[in-house]
Design a protein around this motif. Structure first.
Motif, PDB file in Angstrom:
ATOM      1  N   HIS A  40      -3.279   2.134  11.299  1.00  0.00           N
ATOM      2  CA  HIS A  40      -3.281   1.933   9.856  1.00  0.00           C
ATOM      3  C   HIS A  40      -3.574   0.471   9.566  1.00  0.00           C
ATOM      4  O   HIS A  40      -3.170  -0.415  10.324  1.00  0.00           O
ATOM      5  N   GLU A  41      -4.240   0.219   8.466  1.00  0.00           N
ATOM      6  CA  GLU A  41      -4.417  -1.158   8.026  1.00  0.00           C
ATOM      7  C   GLU A  41      -3.121  -1.596   7.363  1.00  0.00           C
ATOM      8  O   GLU A  41      -2.526  -0.863   6.591  1.00  0.00           O
ATOM      9  N   GLY A  42      -2.674  -2.775   7.674  1.00  0.00           N
ATOM     10  CA  GLY A  42      -1.471  -3.318   7.067  1.00  0.00           C
ATOM     11  C   GLY A  42      -0.304  -3.377   8.030  1.00  0.00           C
ATOM     12  O   GLY A  42      -0.221  -2.618   8.987  1.00  0.00           O
ATOM     13  N   ASP A  43       0.582  -4.306   7.745  1.00  0.00           N
ATOM     14  CA  ASP A  43       1.794  -4.475   8.537  1.00  0.00           C
ATOM     15  C   ASP A  43       2.895  -3.580   7.973  1.00  0.00           C
ATOM     16  O   ASP A  43       2.986  -3.399   6.759  1.00  0.00           O
ATOM     17  N   ILE A  44       3.730  -3.048   8.842  1.00  0.00           N
ATOM     18  CA  ILE A  44       4.922  -2.327   8.398  1.00  0.00           C
ATOM     19  C   ILE A  44       6.052  -3.348   8.392  1.00  0.00           C
ATOM     20  O   ILE A  44       6.410  -3.901   9.434  1.00  0.00           O
ATOM     21  N   PHE A  67       2.744  -3.477  -5.685  1.00  0.00           N
ATOM     22  CA  PHE A  67       2.451  -2.062  -5.428  1.00  0.00           C
ATOM     23  C   PHE A  67       1.418  -1.525  -6.421  1.00  0.00           C
ATOM     24  O   PHE A  67       0.575  -0.706  -6.077  1.00  0.00           O
ATOM     25  N   LEU A  68       1.474  -2.022  -7.664  1.00  0.00           N
ATOM     26  CA  LEU A  68       0.596  -1.511  -8.723  1.00  0.00           C
ATOM     27  C   LEU A  68      -0.656  -2.354  -8.939  1.00  0.00           C
ATOM     28  O   LEU A  68      -1.547  -1.953  -9.689  1.00  0.00           O
ATOM     29  N   GLY A  69      -0.724  -3.512  -8.307  1.00  0.00           N
ATOM     30  CA  GLY A  69      -1.883  -4.382  -8.491  1.00  0.00           C
ATOM     31  C   GLY A  69      -1.943  -4.965  -9.894  1.00  0.00           C
ATOM     32  O   GLY A  69      -3.022  -5.103 -10.469  1.00  0.00           O
ATOM     33  N   ILE A  70      -0.781  -5.292 -10.455  1.00  0.00           N
ATOM     34  CA  ILE A  70      -0.707  -5.878 -11.792  1.00  0.00           C
ATOM     35  C   ILE A  70       0.131  -7.152 -11.728  1.00  0.00           C
ATOM     36  O   ILE A  70       0.752  -7.437 -10.706  1.00  0.00           O
ATOM     37  N   SER A  71       0.157  -7.904 -12.821  1.00  0.00           N
ATOM     38  CA  SER A  71       0.932  -9.138 -12.836  1.00  0.00           C
ATOM     39  C   SER A  71       2.413  -8.845 -13.054  1.00  0.00           C
ATOM     40  O   SER A  71       2.783  -7.807 -13.614  1.00  0.00           O
ATOM     41  N   ARG A  72       3.233  -9.783 -12.645  1.00  0.00           N
ATOM     42  CA  ARG A  72       4.668  -9.635 -12.867  1.00  0.00           C
ATOM     43  C   ARG A  72       4.973  -9.670 -14.362  1.00  0.00           C
ATOM     44  O   ARG A  72       5.873  -8.989 -14.829  1.00  0.00           O
ATOM     45  N   ARG A  73       4.195 -10.426 -15.105  1.00  0.00           N
ATOM     46  CA  ARG A  73       4.387 -10.488 -16.563  1.00  0.00           C
ATOM     47  C   ARG A  73       4.178  -9.107 -17.192  1.00  0.00           C
ATOM     48  O   ARG A  73       4.937  -8.698 -18.069  1.00  0.00           O
ATOM     49  N   THR A  74       3.170  -8.384 -16.733  1.00  0.00           N
ATOM     50  CA  THR A  74       2.931  -7.030 -17.238  1.00  0.00           C
ATOM     51  C   THR A  74       4.107  -6.123 -16.896  1.00  0.00           C
ATOM     52  O   THR A  74       4.529  -5.314 -17.724  1.00  0.00           O
ATOM     53  N   VAL A  75       4.650  -6.275 -15.701  1.00  0.00           N
ATOM     54  CA  VAL A  75       5.830  -5.497 -15.308  1.00  0.00           C
ATOM     55  C   VAL A  75       6.981  -5.804 -16.267  1.00  0.00           C
ATOM     56  O   VAL A  75       7.657  -4.889 -16.754  1.00  0.00           O
ATOM     57  N   GLN A  76       7.186  -7.074 -16.568  1.00  0.00           N
ATOM     58  CA  GLN A  76       8.258  -7.464 -17.471  1.00  0.00           C
ATOM     59  C   GLN A  76       8.046  -6.899 -18.879  1.00  0.00           C
ATOM     60  O   GLN A  76       8.975  -6.377 -19.498  1.00  0.00           O
ATOM     61  N   GLU A  77       6.820  -6.990 -19.372  1.00  0.00           N
ATOM     62  CA  GLU A  77       6.517  -6.487 -20.723  1.00  0.00           C
ATOM     63  C   GLU A  77       6.689  -4.967 -20.800  1.00  0.00           C
ATOM     64  O   GLU A  77       7.253  -4.451 -21.766  1.00  0.00           O
ATOM     65  N   ALA A  78       6.220  -4.261 -19.794  1.00  0.00           N
ATOM     66  CA  ALA A  78       6.337  -2.800 -19.793  1.00  0.00           C
ATOM     67  C   ALA A  78       7.801  -2.376 -19.624  1.00  0.00           C
ATOM     68  O   ALA A  78       8.244  -1.409 -20.255  1.00  0.00           O
ATOM     69  N   SER A  79       8.560  -3.100 -18.815  1.00  0.00           N
ATOM     70  CA  SER A  79       9.986  -2.803 -18.650  1.00  0.00           C
ATOM     71  C   SER A  79      10.725  -3.005 -19.968  1.00  0.00           C
ATOM     72  O   SER A  79      11.588  -2.196 -20.337  1.00  0.00           O
ATOM     73  N   TYR A  80      10.387  -4.076 -20.662  1.00  0.00           N
ATOM     74  CA  TYR A  80      10.981  -4.347 -21.979  1.00  0.00           C
ATOM     75  C   TYR A  80      10.654  -3.207 -22.948  1.00  0.00           C
ATOM     76  O   TYR A  80      11.515  -2.730 -23.676  1.00  0.00           O
ATOM     77  N   PHE A  81       9.401  -2.766 -22.923  1.00  0.00           N
ATOM     78  CA  PHE A  81       8.983  -1.660 -23.784  1.00  0.00           C
ATOM     79  C   PHE A  81       9.761  -0.380 -23.464  1.00  0.00           C
ATOM     80  O   PHE A  81      10.199   0.338 -24.364  1.00  0.00           O
ATOM     81  N   MET A 141       0.811  -1.210   0.000  1.00  0.00           N
ATOM     82  CA  MET A 141       0.000   0.000   0.000  1.00  0.00           C
ATOM     83  C   MET A 141       0.853   1.273   0.000  1.00  0.00           C
ATOM     84  O   MET A 141       0.430   2.310  -0.487  1.00  0.00           O
ATOM     85  N   SER A 142       2.044   1.196   0.579  1.00  0.00           N
ATOM     86  CA  SER A 142       2.904   2.360   0.700  1.00  0.00           C
ATOM     87  C   SER A 142       4.341   1.896   0.831  1.00  0.00           C
ATOM     88  O   SER A 142       4.603   0.819   1.379  1.00  0.00           O
ATOM     89  N   LYS A 163       4.734  12.057   1.976  1.00  0.00           N
ATOM     90  CA  LYS A 163       3.844  10.894   1.959  1.00  0.00           C
ATOM     91  C   LYS A 163       2.572  11.211   1.183  1.00  0.00           C
ATOM     92  O   LYS A 163       2.070  10.381   0.423  1.00  0.00           O
ATOM     93  N   LYS A 164       2.049  12.431   1.343  1.00  0.00           N
ATOM     94  CA  LYS A 164       0.847  12.838   0.617  1.00  0.00           C
ATOM     95  C   LYS A 164       1.101  12.868  -0.889  1.00  0.00           C
ATOM     96  O   LYS A 164       0.274  12.394  -1.671  1.00  0.00           O
ATOM     97  N   ARG A 165       2.261  13.393  -1.301  1.00  0.00           N
ATOM     98  CA  ARG A 165       2.613  13.405  -2.734  1.00  0.00           C
ATOM     99  C   ARG A 165       2.710  11.994  -3.286  1.00  0.00           C
ATOM    100  O   ARG A 165       2.245  11.713  -4.388  1.00  0.00           O
ATOM    101  N   GLN A 166       3.319  11.083  -2.498  1.00  0.00           N
ATOM    102  CA  GLN A 166       3.416   9.698  -2.940  1.00  0.00           C
ATOM    103  C   GLN A 166       2.033   9.072  -3.075  1.00  0.00           C
ATOM    104  O   GLN A 166       1.743   8.389  -4.059  1.00  0.00           O
ATOM    105  N   LEU A 167       1.176   9.323  -2.106  1.00  0.00           N
ATOM    106  CA  LEU A 167      -0.181   8.776  -2.137  1.00  0.00           C
ATOM    107  C   LEU A 167      -0.966   9.297  -3.338  1.00  0.00           C
ATOM    108  O   LEU A 167      -1.656   8.539  -4.023  1.00  0.00           O
ATOM    109  N   GLU A 168      -0.859  10.592  -3.619  1.00  0.00           N
ATOM    110  CA  GLU A 168      -1.553  11.169  -4.767  1.00  0.00           C
ATOM    111  C   GLU A 168      -1.080  10.546  -6.074  1.00  0.00           C
ATOM    112  O   GLU A 168      -1.886  10.230  -6.952  1.00  0.00           O
ATOM    113  N   ALA A 169       0.230  10.359  -6.221  1.00  0.00           N
ATOM    114  CA  ALA A 169       0.769   9.727  -7.429  1.00  0.00           C
ATOM    115  C   ALA A 169       0.305   8.278  -7.526  1.00  0.00           C
ATOM    116  O   ALA A 169      -0.089   7.809  -8.601  1.00  0.00           O
ATOM    117  N   HIS A 170       0.311   7.567  -6.400  1.00  0.00           N
ATOM    118  CA  HIS A 170      -0.114   6.166  -6.378  1.00  0.00           C
ATOM    119  C   HIS A 170      -1.588   6.037  -6.787  1.00  0.00           C
ATOM    120  O   HIS A 170      -1.943   5.162  -7.585  1.00  0.00           O
TER     121      HIS A 170
END
Length: 171
Positions: A65-69, A148-162, A44-45, A106-113
Motif C-alpha cells: 500500500h502507498e503510505g505509512d501505517i 482526512f478530507l483534504g480541507i483546511s482546519r478553518r473550514t472544519v471549524q466553520e462547519a463544526s460551528y454550523f 488516506m484511511s 474497509k470497503k464501506r469506509q472507502l466508498e463513503a470517503h
C-alpha cells in the motif's frame, strides 16, 4: 503490541506482509504530498477499534500500500503476519469470515470517503463527512479531520460551528 501516538508500524513501500488489527487506539494510513513546495499530510484511511489496516493491497498480493501505517492514538494493536493467517485459515474457517468482515467494513469506509471527497465544496464535504462517518468524526481531532478530507482546519471549524448552532460564522 502496545503502540504510542506517532509510532510508525509500516513504512510506505515496505514488503512486510501484516494485518494490523486495532483493539484500542487508532491507526491511519498517511502519505505526504507536496503542494506549492510545502509538504502536507494526507490521511488516506483510518482504523478505529474493531478495524484493521493491511500492509499490502490484498492478502494474496505482494503490492505494498502507498503510505505509512501510523498510530494516530496510543493503544493496543494485534499485528498478524499473512503467513499465520493463511496457515490458520485452513484449520479454522471462522478466519475467512473475519477477513470478509474486515474487508467489507474497509470497503464501506472507502466508498463513503470517495463520496465525501467528490463533494462540491469543502464546507459541504465536511457536512457529508458528519452524516456518513460520524464515528470517525467523533474519534478524530480537527487537524486529522482536515487531513482526512483534504480541507483546511478553518473550514472544519466553520462547519463544526454550523453543525452546533445552525448558523454560519461571521467573517
Amino acid at each position: 503490541m502496545r503502540i504510542r501516538r506517532g509510532e510508525v508500524l509500516s513504512w510506505s513501500g515496505d514488503r512486510t506482509k501484516k494485518v494490523y488489527f486495532v483493539c484500542e487506539g487508532m491507526l491511519g494510513r498517511i502519505i505526504s504530498i507536496e503542494v506549492n513546495g510545502i509538504a502536507k499530510r494526507r490521511i488516506m484511511s483510518i482504523a478505529l477499534p474493531g478495524l484493521a489496516l493491511t500492509s499490502t493491497t490484498h492478502l494474496y498480493r505482494n503490492t505494498p500500500h502507498e503510505g505509512d501505517i501510523v498510530a494516530l492514538r496510543s493503544g493496543i494493536v494485534v499485528g498478524i503476519s499473512y503467513k499465520a493467517i493463511k496457515a490458520f485459515k485452513t484449520e479454522e474457517p471462522a478466519i475467512e469470515t473475519l477477513i470478509d468482515i474486515l474487508t467489507h467494513k474497509k470497503k464501506r469506509q472507502l466508498e463513503a470517503h470517495i463520496q465525501i471527497l467528490h463533494s462540491t465544496s469543502p464546507f459541504e464535504r465536511y457536512l457529508l463527512f458528519d452524516k456518513l462517518m460520524p464515528e470517525i468524526r467523533q474519534a478524530t481531532n480537527q487537524r486529522e479531520q482536515a487531513d482526512f478530507l483534504g480541507i483546511s482546519r478553518r473550514t472544519v471549524q466553520e462547519a463544526s460551528y454550523f453543525l452546533l448552532t445552525g448558523k454560519r460564522p461571521k467573517k
